[in-house]
Design an enzyme around this catalytic site. Sequence first.
Site, short mmCIF file in Angstrom:
data_model
loop_
_atom_site.label_atom_id
_atom_site.label_comp_id
_atom_site.label_asym_id
_atom_site.label_seq_id
_atom_site.Cartn_x
_atom_site.Cartn_y
_atom_site.Cartn_z
N ASP A 279 0.84 -1.20 0.00
CA ASP A 279 0.00 0.00 0.00
C ASP A 279 0.87 1.25 0.00
OD1 ASP A 279 -2.62 1.44 0.49
OD2 ASP A 279 -1.55 1.98 2.31
N GLU B 104 -1.85 -5.35 -3.74
CA GLU B 104 -0.88 -4.57 -2.99
C GLU B 104 0.23 -5.46 -2.44
OE1 GLU B 104 -3.67 -0.84 -1.53
OE2 GLU B 104 -3.35 -2.52 -0.16
#
EC number: 3.1.26.3
Length: 229
Positions: free
Chosen positions: A49, A121
């Site tokens: 992320d 991610e």
Amino acid sequence: MKLSADLTAFARRLGHEFKHPELLICALTHASLSSPTRPDNQRLEFLGDRVLGLVMAEALLDADSGATEGQLAPRFNALVRRETCAAVARDLGVGEVLKLGRSEMMSGGRRKEALLADAMEAVIAAVYQDAGFAVARKLVLRHWRDRIGTVDPDSRDAKTALQEWAQARGQHPPHYVEIARDGPDHAPRFTIAARLENGEEAQAQAGAKRQAEQAAARALLERLEGAGD
């Protein structure tokens, strides 16, 4: 450690040859299948992320040297939010190679937006840990390039835009009501209504509550703006 045939094909679609294949395996392992000897992808998702965020922030600055922070922020949010990550994951076929526990698999986990976004991610983090930031950056830009080039200059999500519309007119924020849930457990369809205190309402349907709320908010905004209010 060698990758299975399906993971080798996935790595090829991704565009990265892993020196440490265990990183990719971990990135695609959901918590429902984790064990003391089989780590899941949650830690990698946390890292990925941040890597994605930095790459997108740089890309937006490069794409528009005159944009203010207030203009860049909604574009950034549009590029890193769950829906976008899940869309990239679908393009790459992440759902086909996710490692899931039986219960998650039976409930349609391979199609769940949250699982796809988290895995995407985690895959970014796996590339980062395998080969460094420059390689991860190049990979992210390759798979997000079209989205960066077409991101709406006003990329507020529909729920945020509808809330701002209501607040600008002295109304309370809109609220969202689940009208119906249809379909099997592994592929539900939610009907959600977006409602304002002035009585305005619009409904929409989608395979996830979050998507249905966004679609209902968008439909209501389009109606309100079409009415010139």
